[in-house]
Motif scaffolding. Structure first.
Motif, PDB file in Angstrom:
ATOM      1  N   LEU B 101       0.827  -1.209   0.000  1.00 46.26           N
ATOM      2  CA  LEU B 101       0.000   0.000   0.000  1.00 46.26           C
ATOM      3  C   LEU B 101       0.862   1.259   0.000  1.00 46.26           C
ATOM      4  O   LEU B 101       1.751   1.402   0.846  1.00 46.26           O
ATOM      5  N   PRO B 102       0.621   2.154  -0.958  1.00 47.79           N
ATOM      6  CA  PRO B 102       1.440   3.368  -1.054  1.00 47.79           C
ATOM      7  C   PRO B 102       0.954   4.487  -0.132  1.00 47.79           C
ATOM      8  O   PRO B 102       0.303   5.424  -0.569  1.00 47.79           O
ATOM      9  N   PHE B 103       1.284   4.380   1.137  1.00 49.38           N
ATOM     10  CA  PHE B 103       0.927   5.443   2.079  1.00 49.38           C
ATOM     11  C   PHE B 103       1.702   6.718   1.763  1.00 49.38           C
ATOM     12  O   PHE B 103       2.830   6.652   1.248  1.00 49.38           O
ATOM     13  N   ASN B 104       1.140   7.861   2.127  1.00 44.12           N
ATOM     14  CA  ASN B 104       1.930   9.096   2.125  1.00 44.12           C
ATOM     15  C   ASN B 104       3.036   8.955   3.167  1.00 44.12           C
ATOM     16  O   ASN B 104       2.867   8.255   4.166  1.00 44.12           O
ATOM     17  N   ARG B 105       4.143   9.651   2.927  1.00 43.29           N
ATOM     18  CA  ARG B 105       5.316   9.464   3.781  1.00 43.29           C
ATOM     19  C   ARG B 105       5.724  10.750   4.491  1.00 43.29           C
ATOM     20  O   ARG B 105       5.508  11.849   3.977  1.00 43.29           O
ATOM     21  N   ILE B 111       5.449   6.138   7.509  1.00 42.79           N
ATOM     22  CA  ILE B 111       4.073   6.428   7.118  1.00 42.79           C
ATOM     23  C   ILE B 111       3.618   7.733   7.766  1.00 42.79           C
ATOM     24  O   ILE B 111       3.740   7.902   8.983  1.00 42.79           O
ATOM     25  N   ALA B 134      -3.350   7.789   2.392  1.00 45.77           N
ATOM     26  CA  ALA B 134      -2.763   7.928   1.058  1.00 45.77           C
ATOM     27  C   ALA B 134      -3.612   8.977   0.361  1.00 45.77           C
ATOM     28  O   ALA B 134      -4.698   8.677  -0.129  1.00 45.77           O
TER      29      ALA B 134
END
Lengths: 257, 584
Positions: B101-105, B111, B134
Motif C-alpha cells: 500500500l502506497p501510504f503518504n510518507r 508512514i 494515502a
C-alpha cells in the motif's frame, strides 16, 4: 470579528446550483439482448432532466420510470468504483462523472458500450479479458526480503511521488477500450495493464521490475502502443496513461527505472 | 441449479471480504462470492485514512486510541473489542504497507499521519495525528492493495453472484450454517454453495436513505439474509450521518479536509463548531458535528436561498496542500458543483454514511444466535457486522481499520474452523426460498413499481429517522414502512429475462432495504434516550440506567404467518472506562 464573512453567499446564487429549469434531452442508447434478438439497435428516450445531473441519473430515469429492461453496471455514482465506463457521444467516459450540461444536450446524446470487449447485454460487456491482462502483469508488490522488516519499509516522499499517478487507476477499462490497437487485437495487454505494471516497476520497494518489463517486452506488450493518446483522453482519473507507457518503453531500452 | 462445495465461502469482496480471503485461502479451499467485481466495492470510496497509534509524527499509544473509540461510541462500545481494534491497528497498517500500500510518507520515509475527528492525545487533551493515509484515496488504495494480494494468493472469485439466502441445518439441537444460495447475474442460474464456514462481508445498507454517501449497491443483502433465518441484528438504530456530504447529492467529502485545517461556517461566516465543541471544534465526533450543522440550519443560519446547508471552507489552505492531500474531493467539488475550492467554500450537508449496527459477532468474527451462543460455521466482518467496536457512533478512520482487523480475524477463525469441521448436510431443497422469491417477482402482475417504493422509503427515512428523531417521527416511519412492505407484495418488474436481469435484482434489494428499515425504525422507537448517532429530541439525554445495553432485534413469524419484530437487549462489555459525560 475574527471570522471572515462570506458575503457573496447571499448576493449571488452559488455557481453550480442556481435554480435551473429542467430541459428535455434525447438519450440515444445502443440496445442489445440476445434473448430477444441477435441484432443490436438504437433506441431513443426523451427525458426531462436538470442539466447539472449526471448521464447516470438519466440512465436511471430510463430504467426506473420508462424501461426496466435497460441494463448497465453502476455502483458508487461518483467516479470511484469504475463500474460505469461507457461510450458517450463517441468518447469513453464514466456515466457518473459526466454532467448533461457538459456534453451538448441540444443534440441526442448517444450512449454505447465500450469497444473491444464482447457486449453481453445493452451496456454490459465481458470484463474478463480486461482483468486477465491486468493479472498477467503481476500486479502486486514483490520483494526478495528473506526476513520481513518489523516496521514499515521506508520510502522517501520523492520515491512515493514517482508512481503516484498510476496508483489512481480504478480499472474501469475506459483507456483500454479506447485504444485502436486493442480494438483490432484483443491480445494486446492494453493501457490499463501497462499502467498497473508501471505502478510497481517505479515503486522503489518493488524488486520484480525486470520480470514485469520482460512480460511487457512481449509481442503483445508495450511496443504495440502507437501513441494515439486516446487512453490519456479517456482516463476519468486524469492519469497520464500515454506518458506512463512511454516511461515503461524507455525503461525497457535503458533498463533503468 | 448447480451445487458447489468449498471449505470456506466469503460473501462480499470489499475490504473485509478480501482481507478475510487472503487469510482463508492460505488455510482452506475458499470461494469469494461477490455481487460486484472486487474492485467496485464501496471500500474504495473511503477517503481520509486508517487509524493506528504508530506515533510516527507525535506521541501516541493504543490505549489513547481505545479510549477515543469508546468515548466516540458514546460508551455503547464493547471495550474488550475496542482494545483489540486499537492494539491490532498497528500491525494492520504495517501489514498493508508490506502488501504494497502506497501510504503518504513523512520526511523520514515513515508512514505519514494526520488528524481526524474524535482522535485525541491523552484522553481528549488535543487532536492527535493518528490517521495513516494515502492522499484522500486511502480506501481506494486499500481496496486495490487487497485485490492485488488476492491475485497474488490466487483467491477464487465468483463475480456478479448475488447471495440471497443463508442455509441453516439443525444438528443435534444446534442450528449450524450449511452454506448459501446465490443468483448468478449473467445467466439467472441458481447456485448452492455448501460450505463448512461462511463469512459475511457484504457491507452496509445506507441506500434506505435518500441523501447518502453510500453506493447504489449498498442494500444490506447480508444482514437481510441472516435476519430472515431468525438470527438477530444488533443496534440497528445507530446510523452515522457524516457531516460533510456534497449538498443534495450526499457524495462524501472526507473529514480529512477538516483534519488538514478546513473549517465549517454558517451563512454569517462564523466558525460555529467553536460553540459546540470548544476543544476539538471542527474535529469533534461526527454525530456531534452533524447535529451542530442541523442546529445552525434550523436556527436560520444555514446558507443559500433556502438556508438548507452550510459551508466547508478550504480557501485559507494553500492550493499546493489541497493538491497534495485532498486532490479527489477538490475534484468532486469542481465536477459536481462547478466550484473551485481554492477560492470558494463548498456547500455541504450531513449525509447518511455508516451502519454501526449489524450482524452481532464476538471478537473472533463468530456470529451470535442470541446474547451468548455462537452459530457454528457462521462469521461476519466489516460494516455488515456489529462487534461492537463502534457503539453508538463510529470514529472516522476506524472503519478502514475495522475491516482489516476483523476481516483478518474472521478469515483466520473461519478457515481454522473449516479445517477441523465436517460439512453440515444441506437442508432439503436448499434453493427453494430463492427460487420462490425470484419466480414470484418475475411472474408478478402487480401494479407497484420498485423505483417508486424505494423513493417513498428513502423520503420517509430522510424525513423521520435521520439526525433528529422523536416518537412521532419514528412512528410515522414505522407506519410508512409497513405500508410499503404491504405494497411490495404487488411489485412487478419489466425485465422477465434470465440474462443480466438487474431489474429483478433491484426488486430483491428493495425487499432487503424494507426489512432492514423496519428493524431500524422499531429499534429506534424503543430506545428512549439520546446516544451517539441516535438522537431523540423527546429524550435528549443519555440514559445509562435504562439503555446502557445493545438492542437485539429478531424476526418472529406467528402461527398464522404474520411477521413481527421482537426486541431483546444485551449487556455492554465494560472493562477500564466508566461512562462519562461526552464533551469535545
Amino acid at each position: 470579528m475574527a471570522t471572515p464573512v462570506l458575503d457573496k453567499a447571499d448576493a449571488t446564487p452559488e455557481p453550480g446550483f442556481a435554480d435551473s429549469p429542467y430541459i428535455t434531452v434525447t438519450f440515444r442508447v445502443r440496445r442489445f439482448n440476445p434473448e430477444v434478438s441477435a441484432e443490436a439497435t438504437w433506441q431513443d428516450f426523451q427525458l426531462e432532466i436538470d442539466p447539472k445531473e449526471r448521464v447516470l441519473d438519466g440512465l436511471h430515469k430510463i430504467k426506473w420510470d420508462l424501461d426496466g429492461t435497460l441494463t448497465f453496471r453502476r455502483s458508487c455514482a461518483h467516479g470511484i468504483c469504475g463500474s460505469d465506463a461507457m461510450r458517450i457521444n463517441g468518447k469513453n467516459r464514466l456515466a457518473c462523472k459526466t454532467l448533461i450540461k457538459d456534453i451538448n444536450p441540444e443534440k441526442p446524446i448517444t450512449i454505447e458500450p465500450i469497444k473491444g470487449l464482447t457486449v453481453l447485454k445493452d451496456l454490459v460487456v465481458d470484463m474478463e479479458p480486461f482483468f486477465q491482462a491486468y493479472r498477467d502483469v503481476m500486479p502486486f508488490l514483490i520483494t526478495k526480503d528473506t526476513n520481513e522488516p518489523t516496521r514499515e519499509r521506508l520510502q522517501s516522499a520523492e520515491d512515493r511521488e514517482r508512481f503516484d499517478d498510476t496508483t489512481k487507476c480504478i480499472l474501469c477499462a475506459a483507456c483500454t477500450s479506447s485504444c485502436p490497437v486493442f480494438w483490432n487485437d484483443g491480445q494486446y495487454f492494453g493501457p490499463a495493464a501497462i499502467v498497473n505494471a508501471h505502478r510497481f516497476i517505479f515503486d522503489s520497494r518493488d524488486e520484480a521490475g525486470e520480470q514485469r518489463l520482460e512480460i511487457l517486452n512481449d509481442r503483445d506488450g508495450v511496443w504495440r502502443c502507437r501513441t494515439t493518446f486516446n487512453c490519456t483522453d479517456a482516463c476519468p482519473r486524469g492519469i497520464e496513461v500515454t506518458k506512463a507507457i512511454a516511461e515503461v518503453k524507455r525503461a525497457l531500452i535503458t533498463r533503468r527505472f | 441449479m448447480k451445487i458447489h462445495k468449498y471449505d470456506t465461502v466469503i460473501v462480499g469482496a470489499g475490504g473485509a471480504g478480501m482481507r478475510a480471503a487472503i487469510e482463508a485461502t492460505k488455510r482452506s479451499r475458499t470461494a469469494v462470492l461477490t455481487k460486484l467485481y472486487p474492485t467496485r466495492s464501496h471500500t474504495g470510496a473511503a477517503q481520509g485514512g486508517m487509524a493506528a497509534a504508530l506515533a510516527n509524527v507525535e506521541e501516541d499509544n493504543w490505549e489513547w486510541h481505545t479510549f477515543d473509540t469508546v468515548k466516540g461510541g458514546d460508551y455503547l462500545v464493547d471495550q474488550d473489542a475496542a482494545e483489540i481494534l486499537a492494539k491490532e491497528a498497528i500491525d494492520s497498517v504495517l501489514d498493508l504497507e508490506k502488501m504494497g500500500l502506497p501510504f503518504n510518507r513523512t520526511p523520514d520515509g515513515t508512514i505519514d499521519q494526520r488528524r481526524f475527528g474524535g482522535h485525541s492525545r491523552n484522553h481528549g487533551e488535543a487532536p492527535v495525528r493518528r490517521s495513516c493515509y494515502a492522499a484522500d484515496r486511502t480506501g481506494h488504495m486499500i481496496l486495490q492493495t487487497l485485490y492485488q494480494n488476492c491475485v497474488k494468493e490466487g483467491v477464487e472469485f465468483f463475480n456478479e453472484f448475488y447471495v440471497l439466502d443463508q442455509l441453516m441445518t439443525e444438528v443435534d439441537g444446534v442450528r449450524k450454517s450449511a452454506g448459501v444460495v446465490a443468483y448468478e447475474l449473467a445467466t439467472g442460474e441458481i447456485h448452492v454453495f455448501q460450505a463448512k464456514a461462511v463469512i459475511y462481508a457484504s457491507g452496509g445498507c445506507g441506500k434506505f436513505f435518500k441523501v447518502t454517501s453510500n453506493a447504489h449497491t449498498l442494500t444490506g443483502d447480508g444482514q437481510a439474509a441472516v435476519y430472515r433465518r431468525g438470527l438477530p441484528l444488533e443496534d440497528m438504530e445507530f446510523f452515522q450521518f457524516h457531516p460533510t456530504g456534497i449538498w443534495r447529492m450526499g457524495i462524501l467529502l472526507t473529514e480529512g479536509a477538516r483534519g488538514e485545517g478546513g473549517i465549517l461556517r454558517n451563512k454569517d461566516g462564523e466558525r460555529f463548531m467553536e460553540k459546540y465543541a470548544p476543544v476539538m471544534k471542527d474535529l469533534a465526533s461526527r454525530d456531534v458535528v452533524s447535529r451542530s450543522i442541523y442546529t445552525e440550519i434550523r436556527e436560520g443560519r444555514g446558507c443559500g436561498p433556502e438556508g438548507d446547508h452550510v459551508y466547508l471552507d478550504l480557501t485559507h489552505l494553500p492550493p499546493e496542500q489541497l493538491d497534495a492531500k485532498l486532490p479527489d474531493i477538490t475534484e468532486f467539488a469542481r465536477t459536481y458543483l462547478g466550484i473551485e475550492p481554492y477560492t470558494d467554500p463548498i456547500p455541504i450537508q450531513p449525509t447518511a454514511h455508516y451502519a454501526m449496527g449489524g450482524i452481532p459477532t464476538n471478537v473472533q468474527g463468530e456470529v451470535l444466535a442470541d446474547n451468548t451462543t455462537v452459530v457454528p460455521g457462521l462469521y461476519a466482518a466489516g460494516e455488515v457486522a456489529c462487534v461492537s467496536v463502534h457503539g453508538a457512533n463510529r470514529l472516522g478512520t476506524n472503519s478502514l481499520l475495522d475491516i482489516n482487523v476483523f476481516g483478518r480475524r474472521a478469515g483466520i477463525a473461519a478457515a481454522e474452523y473449516s479445517q477441523k469441521a465436517d460439512f453440515v448436510e444441506l437442508p432439503e431443497n436448499p434453493e427453494s426460498l430463492v427460487v420462490e422469491q425470484i419466480e414470484r417477482l418475475r411472474n408478478s402482475t402487480g401494479n407497484e413499481r420498485v423505483a417508486e417504493l424505494r423513493r417513498e422509503l428513502q423520503e420517509t427515512m430522510d424525513a423521520n429517522v435521520m439526525v433528529f428523531r422523536t416518537e412521532q417521527t419514528i412512528k410515522t416511519a414505522v407506519e410508512k414502512i409497513a405500508e410499503l412492505r404491504e405494497r411490495y407484495k404487488n411489485v412487478a418488474i419489466q425485465d422477465k429475462g434470465k440474462r443480466f436481469n438487474t431489474d429483478l435484482l433491484e426488486a430483491v434489494e428493495l425487499g432487503n432495504l424494507l426489512d432492514l428499515a423496519e428493524v431500524m425504525a422499531v429499534s429506534a422507537l424503543a430506545r428512549k434516550e439520546s446516544r451517539g448517532g441516535h438522537y431523540r429530541e423527546d429524550y435528549p439525554n443519555r440514559d445509562d440506567v435504562n439503555f446502557m445495553r445493545h438492542t437485539m432485534a429478531y424476526r418472529e413469524v406467528g402461527a398464522d404467518g404474520t411477521e413481527s419484530i421482537r426486541l431483546d437487549y444485551k449487556p455492554v462489555v465494560q472493562t477500564r472506562y466508566q461512562p462519562m459525560e461526552r464533551k469535545y
